[in-house]
Write an enzyme that holds these catalytic residues in place. Sequence first.
Site, PDB file in Angstrom:
ATOM      1  CB  THR A 119      -7.578   5.826  -2.558  1.00 39.41           C
ATOM      2  OG1 THR A 119      -6.863   6.836  -1.830  1.00 39.41           O
ATOM      3  CG2 THR A 119      -8.776   5.364  -1.744  1.00 39.41           C
ATOM      4  CG  ASP A 120      -2.540   7.867  -2.622  1.00 39.31           C
ATOM      5  OD1 ASP A 120      -3.628   8.439  -2.823  1.00 39.31           O
ATOM      6  OD2 ASP A 120      -1.718   8.257  -1.777  1.00 39.31           O
ATOM      7  CB  THR A 135      -7.397   5.814   4.064  1.00 39.02           C
ATOM      8  OG1 THR A 135      -6.202   6.450   3.630  1.00 39.02           O
ATOM      9  CG2 THR A 135      -8.120   6.765   5.002  1.00 39.02           C
ATOM     10  CE  LYS A 175      -6.781   9.668  -4.284  1.00 36.58           C
ATOM     11  NZ  LYS A 175      -5.998   9.294  -3.088  1.00 36.58           N
TER      12      LYS A 175
END
Length: 417
Positions: free
Chosen positions: A163-164, A87, A240
């Site tokens: 980020t995942d 992202t 996360k």
Amino acid sequence: MDYEEGDRVKVEKSGVEYEGIVMPSTTGHIIIKMVSGYNAGIEPEGATVTIVQKKSDMEASAKKAVKAEIKPKKGLPKVSILSTGGTIASKIDYRTGAVTSQFSADDILQAIPELTEIANFSGKAIYNILSENMKADYWQELSRAVVEEIKNGADGIIIAHGTDTMMYTASALSFMVDTPVPIVFVGSQRSADRPSSDNAMNAICAAKVAVSDIAEVTVVMHSESSDDKCSIHRATKVRKMHTSRRDAFRSINSEPIGYVEYSTGDITTGLSYIKRNERELTLMDSIEPKCALVKFTPGSSPDILGYFIDAGYKGIVIEGTGLGHVSTDWIPQIERATSQKIPVIVTSQCLNGRICDRVYDTGRDILKAGAIEGEDMLPEVALVKMMWTLGQIQDYDDAVDILKQDIRCEINERSLE
């Protein structure tokens, strides 16, 4: 109406005017992406649509536009930005209306000019994927690129990553690379065209860490939902913990190494860390991809473990309950795995706290079957450590010894309240 997706239009209805880029619509409404970053959906009946600029004209103008050259500044350190996608390097694709990875490292510098006051940057796209498409061999390619940049004189490395799965890649690089300089992973929860995007602040804070003396692999992301500071998380202790909040990342079973104040760029640290040039640059990128992370659930069949054993997997991490438990039905399969020289690590679904398989009978039986206590390792980190260890060491007993040791601060000696 003769407008099409990607055109810039003005839509007037009931005395209100909207302007933006036409996006795909599945409802029959006119959907536009406004300058604010938000979407508007307008019922077409009674609306007047005026084309401001055709998509083809905008594309032609973009091709003619010449990016301003970013000249290096004397006295600033050298930092390499390696882009993998995600992202932070994404924008809206108006062909689909989805967020896609389309920015290069140079685009990041153009979009966030404040970075050029912190260091002289060079950029390279290693690959351009969303993080769910990450693979173990991509970790190897990335680790080699990092080492090459350091050999070429980089004083710090920034890795732009989705980020995942960032916690997997960050922990993998922490095992693969002994680094004399900071290696900083950074991402964003919200794309650059959203008014609440966290990409600029995260990138600026990451750059501050990249020129600091924190010579470890870290993850730098929003510490709070507001734009006050970023946390500097150790790669093997970060996770996360929220799907969409800007402060989704948390250090588990540990405090962050420190924080970066956004307004001043000041770094404060609370934990000890490896300092710049304390380690010699070393690459250890061999990895065994055939390792599995298995989540135990009540009533689940031990055949799950049997599948991985029969399929030739080389290591298994079990995410057990509480202190590290599985059903007694699973214990024979654990013993079968270890008897076939397949290491088995037991971790906890609780995440916070540590494994202790000496409290209850089931836990003691798990240990008798040859399983390794995961201590306070996160399940994902245990998986990456297993893959890395088996890539370095083929002897079962030697591998088990390494898996029990603390290599990159993934295991705390003791748990505090």
